[in-house]
Design an enzyme around this catalytic site. Structure first.
Site, PDB file in Angstrom:
ATOM      1  N   GLU A  54       0.821  -1.205   0.000  1.00  0.00           N
ATOM      2  CA  GLU A  54       0.000   0.000   0.000  1.00  0.00           C
ATOM      3  C   GLU A  54       0.858   1.258   0.000  1.00  0.00           C
ATOM      4  O   GLU A  54       1.939   1.286   0.566  1.00  0.00           O
ATOM      5  CB  GLU A  54      -0.868   0.003   1.271  1.00  0.00           C
ATOM      6  CG  GLU A  54      -1.910  -1.083   1.227  1.00  0.00           C
ATOM      7  CD  GLU A  54      -2.487  -1.386   2.597  1.00  0.00           C
ATOM      8  OE1 GLU A  54      -2.809  -0.441   3.342  1.00  0.00           O
ATOM      9  OE2 GLU A  54      -2.610  -2.583   2.917  1.00  0.00           O
ATOM     10  N   CYS A  82       5.570  -7.776   6.980  1.00  0.00           N
ATOM     11  CA  CYS A  82       6.533  -7.328   7.998  1.00  0.00           C
ATOM     12  C   CYS A  82       6.728  -8.465   8.989  1.00  0.00           C
ATOM     13  O   CYS A  82       5.819  -9.247   9.243  1.00  0.00           O
ATOM     14  CB  CYS A  82       5.965  -6.100   8.722  1.00  0.00           C
ATOM     15  SG  CYS A  82       7.085  -5.395   9.943  1.00  0.00           S
ATOM     16  N   CYS A  97       3.263   8.300   1.481  1.00  0.00           N
ATOM     17  CA  CYS A  97       3.666   7.282   2.448  1.00  0.00           C
ATOM     18  C   CYS A  97       3.950   6.001   1.667  1.00  0.00           C
ATOM     19  O   CYS A  97       3.092   5.507   0.936  1.00  0.00           O
ATOM     20  CB  CYS A  97       2.525   7.074   3.440  1.00  0.00           C
ATOM     21  SG  CYS A  97       2.803   5.709   4.580  1.00  0.00           S
TER      22      CYS A  97
END
Ligand code: SAH
Length: 352
Positions: free
Chosen positions: A91, A111, A104
């Site tokens: 994203e 992760c 961003c």
């Protein structure tokens, strides 16, 4: 043989690539300039066909592909789901601030840090993104919005310092004068606190803003929210932050996500102030973030009044704190959830 990841190349490296392929140096410059704008190879119409074909065959052009786009009706924030060359999705978010547009970016597909409140880590890490793939998110967004991007926050999916080399390479790429030329001072690198990475970064000569995801004021609570704290506890982490400030002259900022009943009491506010006063011994800023609810985690956000009280308490204790404005609240703009939903849809399809 591994194909050259051309989006990760510097201007000089693009020139060399062109020469290696029997073209003039300036062909490499043209290629570089198209890639900075997120242009697909098929649209690079001033490049000789033969050169494009060789690139197609011998290189990977890892430009992300927009697969989903949500536009906030409230503030114009745009959230993207981007697909990488191998199908992994991440994203990225485009945000409009008074001082300019900020993107961003994600730096890993998934992760592995395991923070208990975070959606990005629920399925672990699939792989690191290359420097070009991180960069590509900005190039593609620049092309899609037609607007200039002035700032970057590495606060999407993934842990930048767990993908250290690509992160540093990305920072050099995106700040290159010949390219997007985004000021390093307008770039924030957010980390859950990998101390060796912080120390290395302080010596790179890259004056970016370092943001530490703190989220608790003592080791017991922090370890229960963030397993990484078992390895890198608060005291040495704050020492590394001091070192970062001394080496770079850049003040470190702290992120503190408010989670109801976990870290949002009056005591927590006082302890946090005391901790940073003692641990940082210099200026720092605390960004309070309202928890974005992730069903799987069972955590809740405090109400707005509670957050304001927490912020006031920090200020009364001499801290510099603000509650982060929630851009794109109508499109669920915090990271991790789109990727997750997408993965679930994919696996449902596979079952059917
Ligand atoms: N790995 C980096 C970047 C993560 S995302 C880091 O840990 O800093 C950026 C910020 O969002 C981090 O501070 C992270 O802890 C926070 N965050 C993650 N999940 C959240 C959630 N559900 N609600 C609010 N903030 C969250």
């Amino acid at each position: 043989m591994e194909k050259t990841d051309i989006l990760s190349l510097t201007l000089d490296e693009c020139r060399s690539l062109a020469v290696e392929m029997g073209e003039k140096k300036f062909r490499g410059e043209q290629l570089y300039s198209w890639m900075q704008k997120g242009t697909p190879l098929s649209e690079m119409n001033n490049l000789p066909k033969a050169f494009r074909e060789r690139i197609e065959e011998e290189c990977d052009y890892r430009l992300p592909e927009i697969v989903k786009k949500q536009v906030s009706q409230k503030d114009g924030t745009v959230k993207y789901l981007m697909r990488m060359i191998d199908g992994e999705c991440v994203e990225s978010v485009f945000m409009r601030y008074e001082h300019g547009n900020t993107v961003c970016v994600s730096c890993q597909a998934g992760c592995r840090m395991g923070c208990r409140f975070c959606a990005s880590t629920l399925r672990g890490r699939a792989r690191d993104l290359t420097a070009g793939e991180i960069f590509g998110q900005i190039a593609v967004i620049g092309r899609d919005t037609g607007e200039r991007v002035g700032g970057i926050v590495m606060m999407g999916i993934g842990e930048p310092l767990d993908n250290y080399d690509n992160t540093v390479k990305f920072l050099r790429l995106v700040s290159a004068e010949a390219g997007l030329n985004i000021g390093l001072r307008h770039i924030s690198v957010s980390t859950c606190g990998l101390i060796p990475g912080i120390k290395r970064l302080s010596k790179e000569g890259l004056p970016v803003t370092l943001s530490i995801s703190l989220h608790a004021s003592n080791d017991e609570r922090r370890s229960s929210l963030m397993p990484v704290n078992n390895k890198y506890p608060i005291e040495p982490l704050l020492a590394a932050c001091r070192e970062y400030f001394e080496k770079t002259g850049r003040r470190v900022s702290f992120e503190y996500t408010l989670i109801s009943g976990e870290n949002d009491s009056e005591r927590d506010a006082k302890d946090l102030s005391g901790l940073l006063k003692k641990g940082i011994k210099g200026p720092c800023h605390i960004n309070l973030i309202m928890l974005n609810r992730v069903d799987e985690t069972g955590f809740e956000a405090p109400d707005r009044k509670g957050a304001e009280r927490f912020c006031r308490l920090l200020e009364e204790n001499g801290m510099n704190a603000t509650i982060r404005r929630r851009l794109g609240s109508d499109i669920d703009a915090s990271c991790g959830q789109l990727r997750l939903n997408n993965m679930e849809n994919q696996s449902q399809k596979a079952v059917k």
